[in-house]
Design a protein around this motif. Structure first.
Motif, PDB file in Angstrom:
ATOM      1  N   LYS A   1       0.895  -1.204   0.195  1.00 12.55           N
ATOM      2  CA  LYS A   1      -0.099  -0.147   0.148  1.00 12.55           C
ATOM      3  C   LYS A   1       0.882   1.303   0.086  1.00 12.55           C
ATOM      4  N   VAL A   2       0.319   2.218  -0.670  1.00 15.40           N
ATOM      5  CA  VAL A   2       0.927   3.598  -0.294  1.00 15.40           C
ATOM      6  C   VAL A   2      -0.311   4.548   0.036  1.00 15.40           C
ATOM      7  N   TYR A   3       0.172   5.731   0.399  1.00 14.29           N
ATOM      8  CA  TYR A   3      -1.002   6.824   0.992  1.00 14.29           C
ATOM      9  C   TYR A   3      -0.763   7.962   0.347  1.00 14.29           C
ATOM     10  N   LYS A   4      -1.982   8.801  -0.122  1.00 17.78           N
ATOM     11  CA  LYS A   4      -1.740   9.880  -0.892  1.00 17.78           C
ATOM     12  C   LYS A   4      -2.939  10.577  -0.759  1.00 17.78           C
ATOM     13  N   ASP A   5      -3.134  11.997  -0.678  1.00 12.98           N
ATOM     14  CA  ASP A   5      -4.115  12.894  -0.480  1.00 12.98           C
ATOM     15  C   ASP A   5      -5.111  12.618  -1.702  1.00 12.98           C
ATOM     16  N   ASP A   6      -6.384  12.599  -1.625  1.00 17.05           N
ATOM     17  CA  ASP A   6      -7.384  12.378  -2.794  1.00 17.05           C
ATOM     18  C   ASP A   6      -8.576  13.043  -2.681  1.00 17.05           C
ATOM     19  N   ASP A   7      -9.755  12.362  -2.390  1.00 17.86           N
ATOM     20  CA  ASP A   7     -11.002  12.980  -2.229  1.00 17.86           C
ATOM     21  C   ASP A   7     -11.039  13.227  -0.760  1.00 17.86           C
ATOM     22  N   SER A   8     -10.118  12.458   0.108  1.00 22.63           N
ATOM     23  CA  SER A   8      -9.619  12.824   1.403  1.00 22.63           C
ATOM     24  C   SER A   8      -8.179  12.647   1.823  1.00 22.63           C
ATOM     25  N   PRO A   9      -7.978  13.226   2.790  1.00 22.92           N
ATOM     26  CA  PRO A   9      -6.391  13.229   3.091  1.00 22.92           C
ATOM     27  C   PRO A   9      -5.946  11.870   3.476  1.00 22.92           C
ATOM     28  N   ASN A  10      -4.701  11.688   2.984  1.00 21.94           N
ATOM     29  CA  ASN A  10      -4.006  10.123   3.178  1.00 21.94           C
ATOM     30  C   ASN A  10      -4.675   8.936   2.914  1.00 21.94           C
ATOM     31  N   GLU A  11      -5.228   8.962   1.798  1.00 19.40           N
ATOM     32  CA  GLU A  11      -6.236   7.859   1.321  1.00 19.40           C
ATOM     33  C   GLU A  11      -4.895   6.368   0.945  1.00 19.40           C
ATOM     34  N   CYS A  12      -5.499   5.321   1.148  1.00 17.92           N
ATOM     35  CA  CYS A  12      -4.817   4.001   0.842  1.00 17.92           C
ATOM     36  C   CYS A  12      -5.044   3.894  -0.574  1.00 17.92           C
ATOM     37  N   PHE A  13      -3.984   3.469  -1.218  1.00 18.89           N
ATOM     38  CA  PHE A  13      -4.069   2.913  -2.829  1.00 18.89           C
ATOM     39  C   PHE A  13      -2.931   1.809  -2.915  1.00 18.89           C
ATOM     40  N   ARG A  14      -3.456   1.093  -3.717  1.00 15.89           N
ATOM     41  CA  ARG A  14      -2.553  -0.244  -4.063  1.00 15.89           C
ATOM     42  C   ARG A  14      -1.378  -0.044  -4.745  1.00 15.89           C
ATOM     43  N   LYS A  15      -0.396  -0.818  -4.354  1.00 19.09           N
ATOM     44  CA  LYS A  15       0.919  -0.887  -4.818  1.00 19.09           C
ATOM     45  C   LYS A  15       1.359  -2.067  -5.561  1.00 19.09           C
ATOM     46  N   TYR A  16       1.800  -2.108  -6.501  1.00 20.21           N
ATOM     47  CA  TYR A  16       2.109  -3.218  -7.421  1.00 20.21           C
ATOM     48  C   TYR A  16       3.771  -3.416  -7.732  1.00 20.21           C
ATOM     49  N   SER A  17       4.325  -4.395  -8.095  1.00 21.10           N
ATOM     50  CA  SER A  17       5.462  -4.683  -8.318  1.00 21.10           C
ATOM     51  C   SER A  17       5.981  -4.007  -9.694  1.00 21.10           C
ATOM     52  N   GLN A  18       5.070  -4.445 -10.699  1.00 23.67           N
ATOM     53  CA  GLN A  18       5.279  -3.693 -12.006  1.00 23.67           C
ATOM     54  C   GLN A  18       3.767  -3.464 -12.699  1.00 23.67           C
ATOM     55  N   ALA A  19       3.875  -2.378 -13.614  1.00 23.49           N
ATOM     56  CA  ALA A  19       2.777  -1.954 -14.110  1.00 23.49           C
ATOM     57  C   ALA A  19       1.838  -2.913 -14.615  1.00 23.49           C
ATOM     58  N   SER A  20       2.230  -4.120 -15.367  1.00 23.57           N
ATOM     59  CA  SER A  20       1.375  -5.098 -15.905  1.00 23.57           C
ATOM     60  C   SER A  20       0.213  -5.574 -14.933  1.00 23.57           C
ATOM     61  N   GLU A  21       0.843  -5.523 -13.518  1.00 19.65           N
ATOM     62  CA  GLU A  21      -0.308  -6.066 -12.457  1.00 19.65           C
ATOM     63  C   GLU A  21      -1.302  -4.990 -12.215  1.00 19.65           C
ATOM     64  N   SER A  22      -1.104  -3.911 -12.209  1.00 17.61           N
ATOM     65  CA  SER A  22      -2.012  -2.995 -12.283  1.00 17.61           C
ATOM     66  C   SER A  22      -3.077  -3.010 -13.341  1.00 17.61           C
ATOM     67  N   TYR A  23      -2.468  -3.406 -14.495  1.00 14.08           N
ATOM     68  CA  TYR A  23      -3.436  -3.724 -15.633  1.00 14.08           C
ATOM     69  C   TYR A  23      -4.493  -4.721 -15.317  1.00 14.08           C
ATOM     70  N   GLN A  24      -3.721  -5.634 -14.699  1.00 21.11           N
ATOM     71  CA  GLN A  24      -4.623  -7.023 -14.657  1.00 21.11           C
ATOM     72  C   GLN A  24      -5.519  -6.743 -13.483  1.00 21.11           C
ATOM     73  N   ASP A  25      -5.321  -6.173 -12.633  1.00 23.16           N
ATOM     74  CA  ASP A  25      -6.035  -5.674 -11.309  1.00 23.16           C
ATOM     75  C   ASP A  25      -6.984  -4.766 -11.802  1.00 23.16           C
ATOM     76  N   HIS A  26      -6.951  -3.922 -12.688  1.00 26.75           N
ATOM     77  CA  HIS A  26      -7.914  -2.978 -13.373  1.00 26.75           C
ATOM     78  C   HIS A  26      -9.049  -4.086 -13.777  1.00 26.75           C
ATOM     79  N   ALA A  27      -8.869  -5.027 -14.680  1.00 21.43           N
ATOM     80  CA  ALA A  27      -9.616  -5.853 -15.288  1.00 21.43           C
ATOM     81  C   ALA A  27     -10.267  -6.736 -14.485  1.00 21.43           C
ATOM     82  N   LEU A  28      -9.728  -7.278 -13.455  1.00 20.72           N
ATOM     83  CA  LEU A  28     -10.301  -8.185 -12.200  1.00 20.72           C
ATOM     84  C   LEU A  28     -11.376  -7.075 -11.533  1.00 20.72           C
ATOM     85  N   LEU A  29     -10.939  -5.853 -11.364  1.00 24.66           N
ATOM     86  CA  LEU A  29     -11.892  -4.929 -10.519  1.00 24.66           C
ATOM     87  C   LEU A  29     -13.081  -4.822 -11.399  1.00 24.66           C
ATOM     88  N   LEU A  30     -12.992  -4.398 -12.539  1.00 29.56           N
ATOM     89  CA  LEU A  30     -14.281  -4.180 -13.507  1.00 29.56           C
ATOM     90  C   LEU A  30     -15.335  -5.256 -13.597  1.00 29.56           C
TER      91      LEU A  30
END
Length: 279
Positions: free
Chosen positions: A128-157
């Motif tokens: 995880k990483v934390y970053k201000d977004d709609d609210s302060p210090n929100e939690c976002f997913r962290k991946y070891s490589q970009a292709s994992e992000s693309y796969q997770d996007h597909a699995l989310l939808l």
């Protein structure tokens, strides 16, 4: 007698003054010091003329347009692969990636390989990483490589019920998908659909939908956006009939995993005419 006493006192005074000589104060600069007028910085990157330019200052940075084209070139293959596997238009995947990641230059993309702004949610057990977004210090997913992000996007939808209606839309209908994502709550920005559609139409991203659907037109075959923008042609191999990832990897002395990482592939699917980075 008086003259002798006076002479004696005078000699004593002279000797006393010599023994209490004050310390010498000098204005001489230390050895090796030399005054020179400071050099005025006139370059935009705040490096003085006397400093040799670094590699970062000698190479011309990409414009936003060039960076976006480079991003498309790097990730169009994984977007088309996800369209085949999951039914999400490649144009939508690329447009979301460009918008959410700043064409790969945003904080989340650079620091967490998160290209779609996906937050942790309760079911996330990875890094995880934390970053201000709609609210302060929100939690976002962290991946070891970009292709994992693309796969997770597909699995989310595909895994969330609120996106189910999107998969009933005609394949490749990017306008309906852009509007549907906003309605399903993917983003809070009311102009989210218009932004996605703008990227798709500016960069002709629906050509990748048509490639997957086998509907490439003559006009689209002449598009200015190259599949491998900024990549030396000598580093590419065009897939021929009968090629597999294994056969291509052996031909160029790579492992299958190395070949997949070079090209952001998440599966072993290939198509004739596809260009892979092999060097």
């Amino acid at each position: 007698m008086l003259k002798k006493i006076t002479l004696f006192l005078l000699i004593g005074t002279i000797i006393g003054c010599g023994s209490s000589k004050p310390a010498i104060v000098t204005t001489k600069q230390p050895v090796g010091w030399k005054y020179s007028k400071p050099i005025q910085n006139t370059s935009s990157d705040n490096t003085s003329k006397s400093t040799a330019p670094s590699a970062s200052t000698t190479s011309k940075p990409l414009t936003v347009n060039e960076a976006t084209k480079a991003y498309i070139a790097q990730y169009n293959t994984v977007a088309m692969s996800n369209m085949k596997l999951y039914g999400i238009p490649a144009s939508i995947i690329l447009a979301q990636g460009i918008l959410e990641s700043g064409a790969g230059k945003g904080d989340l993309a650079m620091n967490a390989n998160n290209h779609f702004g996906i937050k942790c949610h309760n079911d996330w057990t990875g890094n995880k990483v934390y970053k201000d977004d709609d609210s302060p210090n929100e939690c976002f997913r962290k991946y070891s490589q970009a292709s994992e992000s693309y796969q997770d996007h597909a699995l989310l939808l595909t895994g969330k019920k609120r996106y189910a209606n999107l998969f009933a839309l005609p394949r490749g209908d990017y306008k309906a998908w852009a509007k549907g994502l906003r309605e399903a709550g993917y983003a809070t920005d009311p102009k989210y659909p218009e932004k996605l559609i703008s990227y798709i139409e500016t960069y002709n991203l629906n050509q990748y939908d048509n490639k997957v659907l086998g509907k490439i037109t003559k006009d689209e075959s002449k598009v200015l956006i190259e599949d491998n923008f900024g990549i030396d042609e000598t580093s590419l191999y065009e897939i021929q009939k009968g090629d597999t990832l294994y056969s291509v990897s052996k031909k160029f002395n790579l492992t299958v995993e190395e070949l997949k990482q070079k090209n952001n592939l998440i599966d072993n699917a290939l198509y004739v005419g596809q260009k892979l980075v092999v060097k």
